[in-house]
Design an enzyme around this catalytic site. Structure first.
Site, PDB file in Angstrom:
ATOM      1  CE  LYS A 201      -4.655  -1.496 -12.358  1.00  0.00           C
ATOM      2  NZ  LYS A 201      -3.730  -2.398 -11.681  1.00  0.00           N
ATOM      3  CD  GLU A 207     -13.246   5.955  -1.016  1.00  0.00           C
ATOM      4  OE1 GLU A 207     -13.426   5.385  -2.121  1.00  0.00           O
ATOM      5  OE2 GLU A 207     -12.985   5.336   0.033  1.00  0.00           O
ATOM      6  N   GLY A 265      -1.826  -0.156  -8.316  1.00  0.00           N
ATOM      7  CA  GLY A 265      -2.068   1.221  -7.861  1.00  0.00           C
ATOM      8  C   GLY A 265      -0.908   1.782  -7.055  1.00  0.00           C
ATOM      9  NE  ARG A 266       0.468  -2.993  -2.919  1.00  0.00           N
ATOM     10  CZ  ARG A 266      -0.583  -3.719  -3.298  1.00  0.00           C
ATOM     11  NH1 ARG A 266      -1.715  -3.113  -3.636  1.00  0.00           N
ATOM     12  NH2 ARG A 266      -0.500  -5.029  -3.372  1.00  0.00           N
ATOM     13  CG  HIS A 382      10.726  17.833  20.187  1.00  0.00           C
ATOM     14  ND1 HIS A 382      11.396  18.344  21.280  1.00  0.00           N
ATOM     15  CD2 HIS A 382      11.572  17.927  19.135  1.00  0.00           C
ATOM     16  CE1 HIS A 382      12.590  18.756  20.885  1.00  0.00           C
ATOM     17  NE2 HIS A 382      12.735  18.506  19.585  1.00  0.00           N
TER      18      HIS A 382
HETATM   19  O1  F6P Z   1      -9.056  -0.061  -2.252  1.00  0.00           O
HETATM   20  C1  F6P Z   1      -7.684  -0.144  -2.428  1.00  0.00           C
HETATM   21  C2  F6P Z   1      -7.296   0.344  -3.795  1.00  0.00           C
HETATM   22  O2  F6P Z   1      -7.730  -0.555  -4.750  1.00  0.00           O
HETATM   23  C3  F6P Z   1      -5.808   0.565  -3.895  1.00  0.00           C
HETATM   24  O3  F6P Z   1      -5.109  -0.599  -4.146  1.00  0.00           O
HETATM   25  C4  F6P Z   1      -5.734   1.573  -4.987  1.00  0.00           C
HETATM   26  O4  F6P Z   1      -4.500   2.217  -5.028  1.00  0.00           O
HETATM   27  C5  F6P Z   1      -6.878   2.482  -4.591  1.00  0.00           C
HETATM   28  O5  F6P Z   1      -7.862   1.605  -4.081  1.00  0.00           O
HETATM   29  C6  F6P Z   1      -7.448   3.347  -5.674  1.00  0.00           C
HETATM   30  O6  F6P Z   1      -7.937   2.611  -6.742  1.00  0.00           O
HETATM   31  P1  F6P Z   1      -8.258   3.283  -8.125  1.00  0.00           P
HETATM   32  O7  F6P Z   1      -7.007   3.863  -8.688  1.00  0.00           O
HETATM   33  O8  F6P Z   1      -8.836   2.213  -8.984  1.00  0.00           O
HETATM   34  O9  F6P Z   1      -9.276   4.379  -7.876  1.00  0.00           O
END
Ligand code: F6P
Length: 539
Positions: A201, A207, A265-266, A382
């Site tokens: 987003k 990452e 995002g979620r 299990h």
């Molecule tokens: O750090 C949390 C967060 O902002 C989430 O809410 C979001 O889904 C995720 O990181 C990834 O964010 P982006 O889509 O901006 O890379």
């Protein structure tokens, strides 16, 4: 904004919670009013530890905390995400074009359907081989690079719907900044036939950007084409709201699929974030997914509270959390294809309702979001079910059953369903000392074998797991989370708690470089940095 503890119902519910009959005794009479049919699924709340009059009290609490008013404000596009001054409109993603939503003069639905149209054309061109990589070969590998909401929803949906997916294209979902994740996905990919979807987003998430750069370098090195722009143009697409950052990365605007700040995002897997899902299952099936969510939206909007599944599920979650003191919920899908569903729900539930202040910034004086976790059945049986059955911590359980599987192994599938129903019964009803004695259990083992029961269980039964029912299931949890947050008066749509750790990590990484262990670090962090540097450098 109403503080729920100041309502008359809160006091009545508190008093009701001091004298709750056992689930075993509640089930002595049929509880058919607690079994509700909705789009794509049947929800059985009869194993919740509450009487029908307590349910009614909870529905009064829903009314006195103005949940339906808050729901309507969300659907209408009011800026209910108050700390970010944003609308919350994931429901607009599945709204049919014929029934457009206009917010402040903007036809939101027109924007949504314009992007959906572009996603459909692009997905079709990948699926039918029209879109080729830089060397002219069709795509047989899609790597989705994203994290959190830009990963968990698409990864979950791909696994859940793999029986509907094009078998000629393989998919990987890379999220972790640990380079092992990306490197192992690349190891099984043919650079000439791989498409990377960079989903972020913000397009600034560490990452994702590191993994995207790694992928770009790998593609450039292995394809060795004179003009690097051609490689990026044929092998990289982006899904983002940040056009400037996407442009800086080198992805051309025709390869960018946008969405909007009003999609959290979620809550984004049915926006362009679902591009991998659409490539896997095709545009038509993706529209079925949207239709399932839309059907649950309509149910949430129009069904009276006593038969409104998200309202009931949300209100009963508040009952378990605040009145029965249950702090955790296990999500137990009896469907291997839902293996990623608990992980997806963890973000949805805990990033949304893991809040300690109310919308006005005042501290809550009650408990909020429960801890969600889980594993598919029967595997969990299990492993951790021992604690569920006889541990000292009471865990509420959501058991998800799929009546018809996708294989022709009907007998084995029946064993799966029988186990799901057996666990629902044993968790909630248990077995008494008297019953054990009657079944000639050695006296010294009776206390070890006694099963106290009284673990609240919701059983969600889906006739089949298809795009429609998955869409309905997703929307059900989204709205249940909403109902809980609305009762608690918290903002379920921000996530400030995740920011500080990111900032501190940047400082720590600089210290790895310049070895400047400033007073900004706490003493334990300073020692860990020293330890790491010693181990890293073999000093
Ligand atoms: O750090 C949390 C967060 O902002 C989430 O809410 C979001 O889904 C995720 O990181 C990834 O964010 P982006 O889509 O901006 O890379």
């Amino acid at each position: 904004m109403t503080n729920p503890t100041e309502t008359a119902q809160w006091a009545e519910l508190t008093s009701a919670s001091t004298n709750v009959p056992s689930i075993r005794s509640l089930l002595e009479a049929p509880r058919s009013e607690l079994r509700v049919t909705g789009p794509g699924l049947v929800a059985d709340f009869s194993r919740q530890r509450l009487t029908v009059s307590t349910r009614d009290l909870l529905l009064e609490l829903v009314a006195s905390t103005h949940v339906c008013h808050q729901r309507d404000a969300m659907f209408a596009g009011e800026a209910i995400n108050s700390t970010e001054n944003r609308s919350v409109l994931h429901t607009a993603l599945r709204r049919p074009v014929a029934d457009p939503l206009v917010v402040n003069g903007t036809n939101v639905s027109a924007d949504v359907h314009q992007v959906l149209g572009r996603l459909s054309s692009f997905s079709t061109s990948i699926r039918n081989g029209e879109w080729t990589g830089v060397t002219g070969k069709s795509i047989n590998r899609v790597i989705n690079i994203g994290i959190g909401g830009s990963d968990l929803g698409p990864a979950m949906a791909y696994t859940a719907l793999k029986n509907y997916a094009d078998p000629n294209i393989s998919f990987a979902f890379v999220s972790n900044v640990d380079p092992e994740d990306m490197v192992s996905a690349l190891a099984t990919s043919d650079p000439e036939r791989t498409l990377f979807i960079i989903v972020s987003k913000t397009f600034t998430t560490t990452e994702t950007m590191m993994n995207a750069r790694l992928a770009r370098q790998w593609a450039l090195d292995s394809l060795n084409v004179q003009d690097p722009r051609e490689v990026v143009e044929r092998h990289f697409v982006a899904v983002s709201t940040n056009a400037a950052e996407v442009d800086a990365f080198g992805i051309a605007s025709q390869n960018v699929f946008g969405f909007w700040d009003w999609v959290g995002g979620r809550y984004s897997m049915e926006s362009a974030v679902g591009l991998s899902t659409m490539i896997a299952i095709g545009p038509e099936a993706f529209h079925e997914l949207l239709a399932g969510s839309f059907a649950m939206d309509q149910h949430f909007l129009t069904e009276p509270p006593a038969t409104n599944i998200p309202i009931l599920m949300g209100a009963m979650s508040v009952w378990n959390r605040d009145f029965l003191g249950i702090s955790t919920t296990a999500v137990l899908p009896y469907a291997q294809v839902l293996a990623r569903f608990p992980a997806y729900l963890q973000q949805l539930t805990m990033e949304s309702n893991g809040k300690r202040v109310r919308k006005d910034g005042s501290l809550v004086n009650y408990n909020t979001g429960a801890i969600y976790w889980g594993e598919p059945g029967t595997n969990g049986q299990h492993s951790f079910y021992q604690l569920l059955h006889q541990g000292t911590e009471i865990v509420a359980c959501d058991i998800i059953v799929v009546s018809r599987g996708h294989t022709n192994q009907t007998e084995q599938h029946e064993t799966l369903v029988a186990n799901a129903l057996a666990q629902a019964s044993v968790l909630s009803v248990g077995v008494t000392r008297e019953e054990l004695a009657k079944s000639s259990t050695p006296v010294e083992l009776i206390s070890h074998k006694e099963m106290p029961g009284d673990r609240p269980v919701t059983v969600l039964m889906l006739e089949t797991l298809n795009p429609f029912s998955l869409g309905a299931l997703i929307a059900l949890y989204e709205h249940s989370v909403f109902v809980q947050g609305a009762i608690w008066g918290i903002n379920s749509f921000d996530q400030w708690g995740v920011e500080l750790g990111k900032k501190v990590a940047v400082g720590i990484q600089s210290a790895f470089e310049d070895r400047n262990l400033t007073a900004d670090f706490d003493s334990s962090t300073r020692e860990s940095i020293k330890e790491y540097l010693q181990q890293r450098d073999g000093d």
